[in-house]
Design an enzyme around this catalytic site. Structure first.
Site, PDB file in Angstrom:
ATOM      1  N   PHE A   1      65.040  38.073  26.307  1.00 47.26           N
ATOM      2  CA  PHE A   1      63.928  37.343  25.706  1.00 47.26           C
ATOM      3  C   PHE A   1      62.996  36.786  26.779  1.00 47.26           C
ATOM      4  O   PHE A   1      62.538  35.650  26.711  1.00 47.26           O
ATOM      5  CB  PHE A   1      64.425  36.227  24.792  1.00 47.26           C
ATOM      6  CG  PHE A   1      63.849  36.322  23.389  1.00 47.26           C
ATOM      7  CD1 PHE A   1      64.152  37.399  22.591  1.00 47.26           C
ATOM      8  CD2 PHE A   1      63.012  35.339  22.900  1.00 47.26           C
ATOM      9  CE1 PHE A   1      63.620  37.503  21.302  1.00 47.26           C
ATOM     10  CE2 PHE A   1      62.472  35.435  21.628  1.00 47.26           C
ATOM     11  CZ  PHE A   1      62.774  36.514  20.822  1.00 47.26           C
TER      12      PHE A   1
ATOM     13  N   GLU B   1      67.118  38.948  10.062  1.00 46.99           N
ATOM     14  CA  GLU B   1      66.456  39.760  11.082  1.00 46.99           C
ATOM     15  C   GLU B   1      66.739  39.069  12.407  1.00 46.99           C
ATOM     16  O   GLU B   1      66.188  38.006  12.694  1.00 46.99           O
ATOM     17  CB  GLU B   1      64.956  39.850  10.794  1.00 46.99           C
ATOM     18  CG  GLU B   1      64.291  41.037  11.459  1.00 46.99           C
ATOM     19  CD  GLU B   1      64.029  40.838  12.930  1.00 46.99           C
ATOM     20  OE1 GLU B   1      64.807  41.392  13.750  1.00 46.99           O
ATOM     21  OE2 GLU B   1      63.081  40.128  13.266  1.00 46.99           O
ATOM     22  N   LEU B   2      67.595  39.673  13.224  1.00 47.55           N
ATOM     23  CA  LEU B   2      68.178  38.982  14.365  1.00 47.55           C
ATOM     24  C   LEU B   2      67.726  39.615  15.685  1.00 47.55           C
ATOM     25  O   LEU B   2      66.624  40.137  15.781  1.00 47.55           O
ATOM     26  CB  LEU B   2      69.699  38.958  14.215  1.00 47.55           C
ATOM     27  CG  LEU B   2      70.199  38.439  12.850  1.00 47.55           C
ATOM     28  CD1 LEU B   2      71.713  38.518  12.753  1.00 47.55           C
ATOM     29  CD2 LEU B   2      69.713  37.011  12.599  1.00 47.55           C
ATOM     30  N   GLY B   3      68.558  39.542  16.693  1.00 50.45           N
ATOM     31  CA  GLY B   3      68.161  39.954  18.036  1.00 50.45           C
ATOM     32  C   GLY B   3      68.256  41.450  18.262  1.00 50.45           C
ATOM     33  O   GLY B   3      68.572  42.243  17.370  1.00 50.45           O
TER      34      GLY B   3
ATOM     35  N   GLY C   1      65.663  35.096  13.577  1.00 49.52           N
ATOM     36  CA  GLY C   1      66.044  34.296  14.730  1.00 49.52           C
ATOM     37  C   GLY C   1      67.184  34.942  15.484  1.00 49.52           C
ATOM     38  O   GLY C   1      67.407  36.156  15.404  1.00 49.52           O
ATOM     39  N   SER C   2      67.925  34.128  16.203  1.00 53.33           N
ATOM     40  CA  SER C   2      68.994  34.635  17.048  1.00 53.33           C
ATOM     41  C   SER C   2      70.197  35.071  16.219  1.00 53.33           C
ATOM     42  O   SER C   2      70.408  34.605  15.091  1.00 53.33           O
ATOM     43  CB  SER C   2      69.433  33.563  18.047  1.00 53.33           C
ATOM     44  OG  SER C   2      70.133  32.520  17.377  1.00 53.33           O
TER      45      SER C   2
ATOM     46  N   GLU D   1      70.643  39.946  25.522  1.00 49.10           N
ATOM     47  CA  GLU D   1      69.236  39.922  25.144  1.00 49.10           C
ATOM     48  C   GLU D   1      68.534  38.896  26.032  1.00 49.10           C
ATOM     49  O   GLU D   1      68.896  37.722  26.042  1.00 49.10           O
ATOM     50  CB  GLU D   1      69.066  39.553  23.675  1.00 49.10           C
ATOM     51  CG  GLU D   1      67.620  39.591  23.224  1.00 49.10           C
ATOM     52  CD  GLU D   1      67.438  39.230  21.758  1.00 49.10           C
ATOM     53  OE1 GLU D   1      66.445  39.682  21.159  1.00 49.10           O
ATOM     54  OE2 GLU D   1      68.272  38.483  21.223  1.00 49.10           O
TER      55      GLU D   1
ATOM     56  N   GLY E   1      64.843  20.836  12.834  1.00 50.57           N
ATOM     57  CA  GLY E   1      65.772  21.623  13.627  1.00 50.57           C
ATOM     58  C   GLY E   1      66.886  22.212  12.791  1.00 50.57           C
ATOM     59  O   GLY E   1      66.726  22.522  11.606  1.00 50.57           O
TER      60      GLY E   1
ATOM     61  N   CYS F   1      62.026  40.111  19.503  1.00 53.35           N
ATOM     62  CA  CYS F   1      63.278  40.818  19.206  1.00 53.35           C
ATOM     63  C   CYS F   1      63.134  42.313  19.441  1.00 53.35           C
ATOM     64  O   CYS F   1      64.126  43.006  19.673  1.00 53.35           O
ATOM     65  CB  CYS F   1      63.714  40.535  17.777  1.00 53.35           C
ATOM     66  SG  CYS F   1      62.502  41.035  16.516  1.00 53.35           S
TER      67      CYS F   1
END
Length: 489
Positions: free
Chosen positions: A391, A261-263, A239-240, A389, A219, A295
């Site tokens: 998702f 590389e995000l939302g 990820g976020s 966002e 995690g 995303c």
């Protein structure tokens, strides 16, 4: 806990990796184990090792040692490994597909897409290795030599998400490895097999030297240890945005290169002259494909007032036609969302928006982790379905009257990942697209596209302006070295 697949029952052998991490072979970690649950059934699916910070530190040191020899290997030797990984993925595609289906909740076509995209990443990385490694520069003094060439960074940390675990692992690993780097891969704890164990086994079969790749499930604590490890020179994170900020902060303390590389809060814009049926079909795929868990999914349908009624009717029709259920069942198109946490988030966003005045035209009520394709209208710009966002498989429809207003609506977000524009006039759509603040734009198509030879990434809170894909991967996973000499070499 083991998995019984209908295809290749012996690959990968659970006895080899259950409860283990991959770090110079399969070994039991100090961090204990991590259980994997099948979203569609709630049943235990597998058990992998959980890497502790001490496990990460050990892996980082070993990767640094092994990476020196790997960087010194010839380009053809590194290409041969990726070519064999390509063959291994093809040979085991049936088993890989079933793992993706059962672990991530995607339908088989989603598994096929990930496999094909993963193969594309391997093949493109092989091509990268053939590009010129540097430049001959004009020397400062007559008769001298001035050269600049790219060298590996050393150890690259890759933190991959659960929504396309195999693809996003390969998207960073393939170029990083072929360019001479070692790697620490931390798959998401929800998909540690398809995003980690399978990747390790593929490269193991391909003959990647021991210690060059370490797969470290876990995690946030594990991820933080990967980013902070003193041997890691660069981090590739998908990820976020919230988690990306933390990655950037920790990496910044070590002055490390970081690719985020995000939302996204992406729009499909439908101009007045669009082919409404075609636009609605693209809109349905963009919002409902893989339950909207991407995303690059469409989180807004910005539609001209003259065609909004026809578009909405077509989109509702598309949504109602999508069968929901266990993704292993024939004909199912919409599987479960990944977790109870994600299902509750989608439910909150929709419910709060409905309280605020939005209207549900179809869907809107979940059963466990199964959230149906949902279309909303009467959406205003203060509602969570507009601002957050989602998702999830939710399509908010927002009408506009003029193109200036459409641009304003689409750009009314701190994100800037992707967009799609629909019009029967290609010049008109292209001119409109140039006004959108996004890193990627698609004309008369879906918002959710990916290609190994394209620079993938966004603006604003969708990333830190970094790109992976195409020749951008050279910039991400190497650094320049300059050398001069007083005479000719």
């Amino acid at each position: 806990m083991t998995m019984t697949v209908t295809g290749e029952r012996t690959w990968p052998s659970a006895a080899e990796w259950t409860g283990r991490i991959f770090s110079e072979g399969w070994r039991y970690p100090e961090g204990g184990t991590l259980g994997v649950i099948e979203p569609a059934t709630g049943e235990p699916l597998a058990e992998v090792g959980r890497a502790s910070p001490a496990d990460v530190a050990r892996a980082g040191a070993r990767a640094a040692r092994a990476g020196s020899a790997w960087a010194a290997a010839t380009v053809s030797e590194r290409v041969d490994v990726l070519s064999r990984a390509d063959r291994a993925l093809r040979e085991h595609s049936e088993a890989v597909r079933e793992w993706i289906v059962r672990e991530s909740g995607g339908v088989p076509t989603k598994g096929d897409y990930e496999i094909a995209a993963g193969l594309g990443q391997l093949q493109h990385a092989i091509g990268l290795a053939s590009l010129p490694p540097g430049e001959v520069l004009t020397p400062q003094a007559p008769g001298g030599t001035s050269l600049a060439w790219r060298v590996p960074l050393g150890v690259v940390g890759v933190i991959a998400p659960w929504n396309a675990p195999l693809l996003f692992a390969m998207r960073a690993l393939a170029p990083a490895l072929v360019l001479g780097n070692a790697a620490l891969l931390k798959p998401d704890p929800l998909t540690p097999v398809s995003g980690g164990v399978l990747v390790a086994r593929l490269f193991q079969e391909a003959g990647l030297p021991d210690g060059v790749l370490h797969v470290l499930p876990g995690g946030a604590e594990t991820g933080r240890a990967v980013v902070a490890d003193r041997h890691v020179a660069m981090v590739s994170f998908t990820g976020s945005t919230e988690a990306g900020r933390e990655v950037a902060r920790v990496a910044g303390e070590g002055l490390k290169r970081v690719s985020l590389e995000l939302g996204g809060k992406n729009s499909i814009v439908v101009l007045a002259d669009a082919d409404v049926e075609a636009a609605a079909a693209a809109g349905a795929v963009s919002s409902f494909g893989y339950q909207g868990q991407a995303c690059v999914a469409a989180g807004r349908h910005v539609v001209h007032a003259d065609v909004v009624e026809a578009y909405t009717e077509a989109l509702v029709r598309q949504a109602k036609a999508l069968p929901i259920g266990d993704p292993r069942d024939d004909g199912v198109v919409i599987g479960p969302v990944i977790s109870e946490r994600q299902a509750a988030r989608i439910e909150r966003i929709v419910d709060e928006s409905v309280v605020g005045g939005a209207r549900v035209l179809t869907g809107g009520t979940r059963e466990g982790l199964f959230y149906p394709p949902t279309v909303l209208d009467r959406v205003d710009r203060t509602m969570p379905v507009f601002t957050e966002e989602i998702f999830g498989p939710v399509a908010p429809v927002i009408p506009f009257h003029g193109e200036d207003q459409a641009v304003e609506i689409a750009n009314d977000t701190a994100y800037g990942l992707t967009a799609a524009v629909h019009s029967r006039s290609l010049p008109r759509a292209t001119a409109f697209a140039q006004r959108l603040r996004t890193g990627m734009i698609h004309i008369n198509d879906v918002s959710a596209k990916d290609a190994a030879n394209a620079p993938f990434g966004g603006m604003g809170l969708s990333g830190n302006a970094s790109r992976i894909g195409g020749t951008s991967s050279l910039e991400q996973f190497t650094q320049w070295r300059w050398m001069t000499a007083p005479g000719s070499l």
